[in-house]
Scaffold this motif. Structure first.
Motif, PDB file in Angstrom:
ATOM      1  N   GLY A   8       0.795  -1.225   0.000  1.00  0.00           N
ATOM      2  CA  GLY A   8       0.000   0.000   0.000  1.00  0.00           C
ATOM      3  C   GLY A   8       0.824   1.269   0.000  1.00  0.00           C
ATOM      4  O   GLY A   8       0.303   2.353   0.236  1.00  0.00           O
ATOM      5  N   GLY A   9       2.102   1.175  -0.251  1.00  0.00           N
ATOM      6  CA  GLY A   9       2.973   2.349  -0.282  1.00  0.00           C
ATOM      7  C   GLY A   9       4.160   2.088  -1.183  1.00  0.00           C
ATOM      8  O   GLY A   9       4.061   1.337  -2.155  1.00  0.00           O
ATOM      9  N   PHE A  10       5.292   2.684  -0.837  1.00  0.00           N
ATOM     10  CA  PHE A  10       6.486   2.571  -1.663  1.00  0.00           C
ATOM     11  C   PHE A  10       7.712   2.345  -0.788  1.00  0.00           C
ATOM     12  O   PHE A  10       7.882   2.997   0.244  1.00  0.00           O
ATOM     13  N   TYR A  11       8.564   1.447  -1.223  1.00  0.00           N
ATOM     14  CA  TYR A  11       9.879   1.282  -0.616  1.00  0.00           C
ATOM     15  C   TYR A  11      10.861   2.028  -1.511  1.00  0.00           C
ATOM     16  O   TYR A  11      10.923   1.785  -2.713  1.00  0.00           O
ATOM     17  N   VAL A  12      11.606   2.954  -0.929  1.00  0.00           N
ATOM     18  CA  VAL A  12      12.493   3.810  -1.712  1.00  0.00           C
ATOM     19  C   VAL A  12      13.925   3.642  -1.226  1.00  0.00           C
ATOM     20  O   VAL A  12      14.207   3.719  -0.027  1.00  0.00           O
ATOM     21  N   GLU A  13      14.816   3.425  -2.180  1.00  0.00           N
ATOM     22  CA  GLU A  13      16.255   3.382  -1.911  1.00  0.00           C
ATOM     23  C   GLU A  13      16.847   4.620  -2.572  1.00  0.00           C
ATOM     24  O   GLU A  13      16.828   4.754  -3.792  1.00  0.00           O
ATOM     25  N   THR A  14      17.342   5.574  -1.773  1.00  0.00           N
ATOM     26  CA  THR A  14      17.828   6.839  -2.327  1.00  0.00           C
ATOM     27  C   THR A  14      19.223   6.726  -2.914  1.00  0.00           C
ATOM     28  O   THR A  14      19.583   7.486  -3.794  1.00  0.00           O
ATOM     29  N   ALA A  15      20.019   5.800  -2.424  1.00  0.00           N
ATOM     30  CA  ALA A  15      21.360   5.576  -2.964  1.00  0.00           C
ATOM     31  C   ALA A  15      21.676   4.092  -2.833  1.00  0.00           C
ATOM     32  O   ALA A  15      21.264   3.456  -1.854  1.00  0.00           O
ATOM     33  N   PRO A  16      22.390   3.538  -3.800  1.00  0.00           N
ATOM     34  CA  PRO A  16      22.724   2.114  -3.721  1.00  0.00           C
ATOM     35  C   PRO A  16      23.443   1.779  -2.414  1.00  0.00           C
ATOM     36  O   PRO A  16      24.351   2.488  -1.986  1.00  0.00           O
ATOM     37  N   GLY A  17      22.970   0.737  -1.759  1.00  0.00           N
ATOM     38  CA  GLY A  17      23.608   0.291  -0.523  1.00  0.00           C
ATOM     39  C   GLY A  17      23.104   0.965   0.740  1.00  0.00           C
ATOM     40  O   GLY A  17      23.495   0.599   1.839  1.00  0.00           O
ATOM     41  N   GLY A  19      20.003   0.963   1.783  1.00  0.00           N
ATOM     42  CA  GLY A  19      18.789   0.320   2.261  1.00  0.00           C
ATOM     43  C   GLY A  19      17.555   1.069   1.799  1.00  0.00           C
ATOM     44  O   GLY A  19      17.632   2.093   1.132  1.00  0.00           O
ATOM     45  N   GLU A  20      16.410   0.524   2.166  1.00  0.00           N
ATOM     46  CA  GLU A  20      15.145   1.111   1.745  1.00  0.00           C
ATOM     47  C   GLU A  20      14.403   1.711   2.930  1.00  0.00           C
ATOM     48  O   GLU A  20      14.561   1.267   4.058  1.00  0.00           O
ATOM     49  N   ALA A  21      13.586   2.701   2.641  1.00  0.00           N
ATOM     50  CA  ALA A  21      12.682   3.282   3.633  1.00  0.00           C
ATOM     51  C   ALA A  21      11.281   3.217   3.043  1.00  0.00           C
ATOM     52  O   ALA A  21      11.103   3.298   1.829  1.00  0.00           O
ATOM     53  N   PHE A  22      10.276   3.071   3.902  1.00  0.00           N
ATOM     54  CA  PHE A  22       8.896   2.958   3.445  1.00  0.00           C
ATOM     55  C   PHE A  22       8.209   4.317   3.499  1.00  0.00           C
ATOM     56  O   PHE A  22       8.337   5.054   4.477  1.00  0.00           O
ATOM     57  N   TYR A  23       7.469   4.656   2.438  1.00  0.00           N
ATOM     58  CA  TYR A  23       6.727   5.913   2.359  1.00  0.00           C
ATOM     59  C   TYR A  23       5.318   5.627   1.865  1.00  0.00           C
ATOM     60  O   TYR A  23       5.100   4.718   1.070  1.00  0.00           O
ATOM     61  N   ASP A  24       4.368   6.428   2.322  1.00  0.00           N
ATOM     62  CA  ASP A  24       2.986   6.288   1.871  1.00  0.00           C
ATOM     63  C   ASP A  24       2.797   6.822   0.456  1.00  0.00           C
ATOM     64  O   ASP A  24       1.920   6.382  -0.273  1.00  0.00           O
ATOM     65  N   ALA A  25       3.592   7.813   0.085  1.00  0.00           N
ATOM     66  CA  ALA A  25       3.466   8.426  -1.237  1.00  0.00           C
ATOM     67  C   ALA A  25       4.837   8.873  -1.712  1.00  0.00           C
ATOM     68  O   ALA A  25       5.732   9.137  -0.910  1.00  0.00           O
ATOM     69  N   VAL A  26       4.984   8.963  -3.007  1.00  0.00           N
ATOM     70  CA  VAL A  26       6.200   9.486  -3.625  1.00  0.00           C
ATOM     71  C   VAL A  26       5.773  10.599  -4.562  1.00  0.00           C
ATOM     72  O   VAL A  26       4.851  10.434  -5.362  1.00  0.00           O
ATOM     73  N   ILE A  27       6.406  11.748  -4.451  1.00  0.00           N
ATOM     74  CA  ILE A  27       6.104  12.875  -5.331  1.00  0.00           C
ATOM     75  C   ILE A  27       7.271  13.033  -6.289  1.00  0.00           C
ATOM     76  O   ILE A  27       8.406  13.248  -5.863  1.00  0.00           O
ATOM     77  N   LEU A  28       6.982  12.913  -7.557  1.00  0.00           N
ATOM     78  CA  LEU A  28       8.006  13.064  -8.579  1.00  0.00           C
ATOM     79  C   LEU A  28       7.953  14.494  -9.087  1.00  0.00           C
ATOM     80  O   LEU A  28       6.995  14.895  -9.747  1.00  0.00           O
ATOM     81  N   ALA A  29       8.943  15.289  -8.747  1.00  0.00           N
ATOM     82  CA  ALA A  29       8.995  16.688  -9.172  1.00  0.00           C
ATOM     83  C   ALA A  29       9.990  16.798 -10.315  1.00  0.00           C
ATOM     84  O   ALA A  29      11.198  16.760 -10.111  1.00  0.00           O
ATOM     85  N   THR A  30       9.468  16.904 -11.518  1.00  0.00           N
ATOM     86  CA  THR A  30      10.336  16.920 -12.692  1.00  0.00           C
ATOM     87  C   THR A  30      10.985  18.274 -12.912  1.00  0.00           C
ATOM     88  O   THR A  30      11.961  18.381 -13.627  1.00  0.00           O
ATOM     89  N   GLY A  31      10.422  19.314 -12.333  1.00  0.00           N
ATOM     90  CA  GLY A  31      10.987  20.650 -12.469  1.00  0.00           C
ATOM     91  C   GLY A  31      10.618  21.301 -13.786  1.00  0.00           C
ATOM     92  O   GLY A  31      10.116  20.667 -14.697  1.00  0.00           O
ATOM     93  N   PHE A  32      10.834  22.587 -13.856  1.00  0.00           N
ATOM     94  CA  PHE A  32      10.600  23.326 -15.087  1.00  0.00           C
ATOM     95  C   PHE A  32      11.357  24.632 -14.991  1.00  0.00           C
ATOM     96  O   PHE A  32      11.786  25.042 -13.924  1.00  0.00           O
ATOM     97  N   ALA A  33      11.501  25.260 -16.092  1.00  0.00           N
ATOM     98  CA  ALA A  33      12.120  26.580 -16.129  1.00  0.00           C
ATOM     99  C   ALA A  33      11.252  27.455 -17.026  1.00  0.00           C
ATOM    100  O   ALA A  33      11.002  27.096 -18.176  1.00  0.00           O
ATOM    101  N   PRO A  34      10.747  28.572 -16.502  1.00  0.00           N
ATOM    102  CA  PRO A  34       9.937  29.449 -17.349  1.00  0.00           C
ATOM    103  C   PRO A  34      10.777  29.999 -18.497  1.00  0.00           C
ATOM    104  O   PRO A  34      11.983  30.220 -18.339  1.00  0.00           O
ATOM    105  N   ILE A  35      10.141  30.205 -19.632  1.00  0.00           N
ATOM    106  CA  ILE A  35      10.882  30.757 -20.766  1.00  0.00           C
ATOM    107  C   ILE A  35      11.046  32.258 -20.580  1.00  0.00           C
ATOM    108  O   ILE A  35      10.301  32.891 -19.835  1.00  0.00           O
ATOM    109  N   ASP A  36      12.010  32.821 -21.251  1.00  0.00           N
ATOM    110  CA  ASP A  36      12.214  34.263 -21.248  1.00  0.00           C
ATOM    111  C   ASP A  36      11.255  34.851 -22.278  1.00  0.00           C
ATOM    112  O   ASP A  36      11.435  34.666 -23.486  1.00  0.00           O
TER     113      ASP A  36
END
Length: 111
Positions: A8-17, A19-36
Protein backbone atom coordinates in the motif's frame (compact mmCIF):
# COMPACT_ATOMS: atom_id res chain seq x y z
CA UNK A 1 16.93 6.56 -6.63
CA UNK A 2 14.86 3.43 -6.91
CA UNK A 3 11.31 2.83 -5.76
CA UNK A 4 9.07 -0.19 -5.71
CA UNK A 5 5.39 -0.34 -4.84
CA UNK A 6 4.35 -2.74 -2.08
CA UNK A 7 2.17 -2.97 1.03
CA UNK A 8 0.00 0.00 0.00
CA UNK A 9 2.97 2.35 -0.28
CA UNK A 10 6.49 2.57 -1.66
CA UNK A 11 9.88 1.28 -0.62
CA UNK A 12 12.49 3.81 -1.71
CA UNK A 13 16.26 3.38 -1.91
CA UNK A 14 17.83 6.84 -2.33
CA UNK A 15 21.36 5.58 -2.96
CA UNK A 16 22.72 2.11 -3.72
CA UNK A 17 23.61 0.29 -0.52
CA UNK A 18 21.73 2.67 1.82
CA UNK A 19 18.79 0.32 2.26
CA UNK A 20 15.14 1.11 1.74
CA UNK A 21 12.68 3.28 3.63
CA UNK A 22 8.90 2.96 3.44
CA UNK A 23 6.73 5.91 2.36
CA UNK A 24 2.99 6.29 1.87
CA UNK A 25 3.47 8.43 -1.24
CA UNK A 26 6.20 9.49 -3.62
CA UNK A 27 6.10 12.87 -5.33
CA UNK A 28 8.01 13.06 -8.58
CA UNK A 29 8.99 16.69 -9.17
CA UNK A 30 10.34 16.92 -12.69
CA UNK A 31 10.99 20.65 -12.47
CA UNK A 32 10.60 23.33 -15.09
CA UNK A 33 12.12 26.58 -16.13
CA UNK A 34 9.94 29.45 -17.35
CA UNK A 35 10.88 30.76 -20.77
CA UNK A 36 12.21 34.26 -21.25
CA UNK A 37 9.18 36.06 -22.71
CA UNK A 38 11.47 38.61 -24.37
CA UNK A 39 12.59 35.88 -26.78
CA UNK A 40 9.02 35.61 -28.09
CA UNK A 41 8.78 39.02 -29.75
CA UNK A 42 5.68 38.21 -31.76
CA UNK A 43 3.54 38.51 -28.62
CA UNK A 44 4.65 42.06 -27.77
CA UNK A 45 6.09 41.35 -24.32
CA UNK A 46 8.30 44.26 -23.25
CA UNK A 47 6.87 46.43 -26.04
CA UNK A 48 3.15 46.58 -25.27
CA UNK A 49 2.38 47.67 -21.69
CA UNK A 50 -0.64 45.37 -21.28
CA UNK A 51 1.29 42.18 -22.15
CA UNK A 52 2.55 40.29 -19.12
CA UNK A 53 3.52 36.75 -18.19
CA UNK A 54 1.45 34.48 -16.01
CA UNK A 55 4.21 34.46 -13.41
CA UNK A 56 4.24 38.28 -13.26
CA UNK A 57 0.45 38.40 -13.05
CA UNK A 58 0.39 35.89 -10.22
CA UNK A 59 3.10 37.78 -8.31
CA UNK A 60 1.19 41.06 -8.63
CA UNK A 61 -2.07 39.46 -7.50
CA UNK A 62 -0.35 37.94 -4.47
CA UNK A 63 1.33 41.21 -3.50
CA UNK A 64 -1.55 43.60 -4.18
CA UNK A 65 -4.56 41.35 -3.74
CA UNK A 66 -7.77 40.97 -5.71
CA UNK A 67 -7.81 44.61 -6.84
CA UNK A 68 -4.29 44.59 -8.31
CA UNK A 69 -5.54 45.41 -11.80
CA UNK A 70 -8.37 47.80 -10.92
CA UNK A 71 -6.37 50.76 -12.29
CA UNK A 72 -6.34 49.22 -15.79
CA UNK A 73 -9.28 49.20 -18.21
CA UNK A 74 -9.57 45.42 -18.35
CA UNK A 75 -12.88 44.32 -19.77
CA UNK A 76 -11.55 41.28 -21.61
CA UNK A 77 -8.31 39.39 -21.05
CA UNK A 78 -6.71 36.91 -23.47
CA UNK A 79 -4.44 34.11 -22.31
CA UNK A 80 -1.96 32.85 -24.88
CA UNK A 81 -1.09 29.31 -23.96
CA UNK A 82 1.56 26.79 -25.00
CA UNK A 83 4.26 29.48 -25.37
CA UNK A 84 7.47 27.51 -24.98
CA UNK A 85 5.66 24.18 -25.28
CA UNK A 86 4.84 22.50 -28.57
CA UNK A 87 7.91 24.17 -30.08
CA UNK A 88 9.69 21.58 -32.19
CA UNK A 89 12.48 24.04 -33.08
CA UNK A 90 13.37 24.22 -29.37
CA UNK A 91 13.15 20.44 -28.97
CA UNK A 92 9.82 20.58 -27.14
CA UNK A 93 7.20 19.32 -29.56
CA UNK A 94 4.96 18.11 -26.75
CA UNK A 95 2.29 19.54 -24.46
CA UNK A 96 3.64 20.57 -21.05
CA UNK A 97 0.24 19.80 -19.44
CA UNK A 98 0.57 22.90 -17.27
CA UNK A 99 -0.58 25.89 -19.35
CA UNK A 100 -4.31 25.14 -19.47
CA UNK A 101 -4.74 24.66 -15.73
CA UNK A 102 -2.50 27.63 -14.96
CA UNK A 103 -4.50 29.94 -17.26
CA UNK A 104 -7.80 28.85 -15.70
CA UNK A 105 -6.38 29.43 -12.23
CA UNK A 106 -5.20 32.94 -13.14
CA UNK A 107 -8.53 33.74 -14.79
CA UNK A 108 -10.33 32.79 -11.60
CA UNK A 109 -8.00 35.02 -9.57
CA UNK A 110 -8.71 37.96 -11.90
CA UNK A 111 -12.46 37.52 -11.77
Amino acid sequence: MRARRADGGFYVETAPGNGEAFYDAVILATGFAPIDARTRGSYGYGVLPMVTTGEEMERRLRQEGQHAYDDLPLERVAFIQCVGSRDEHAGRGYCSQVCCRYAVRLARLLK
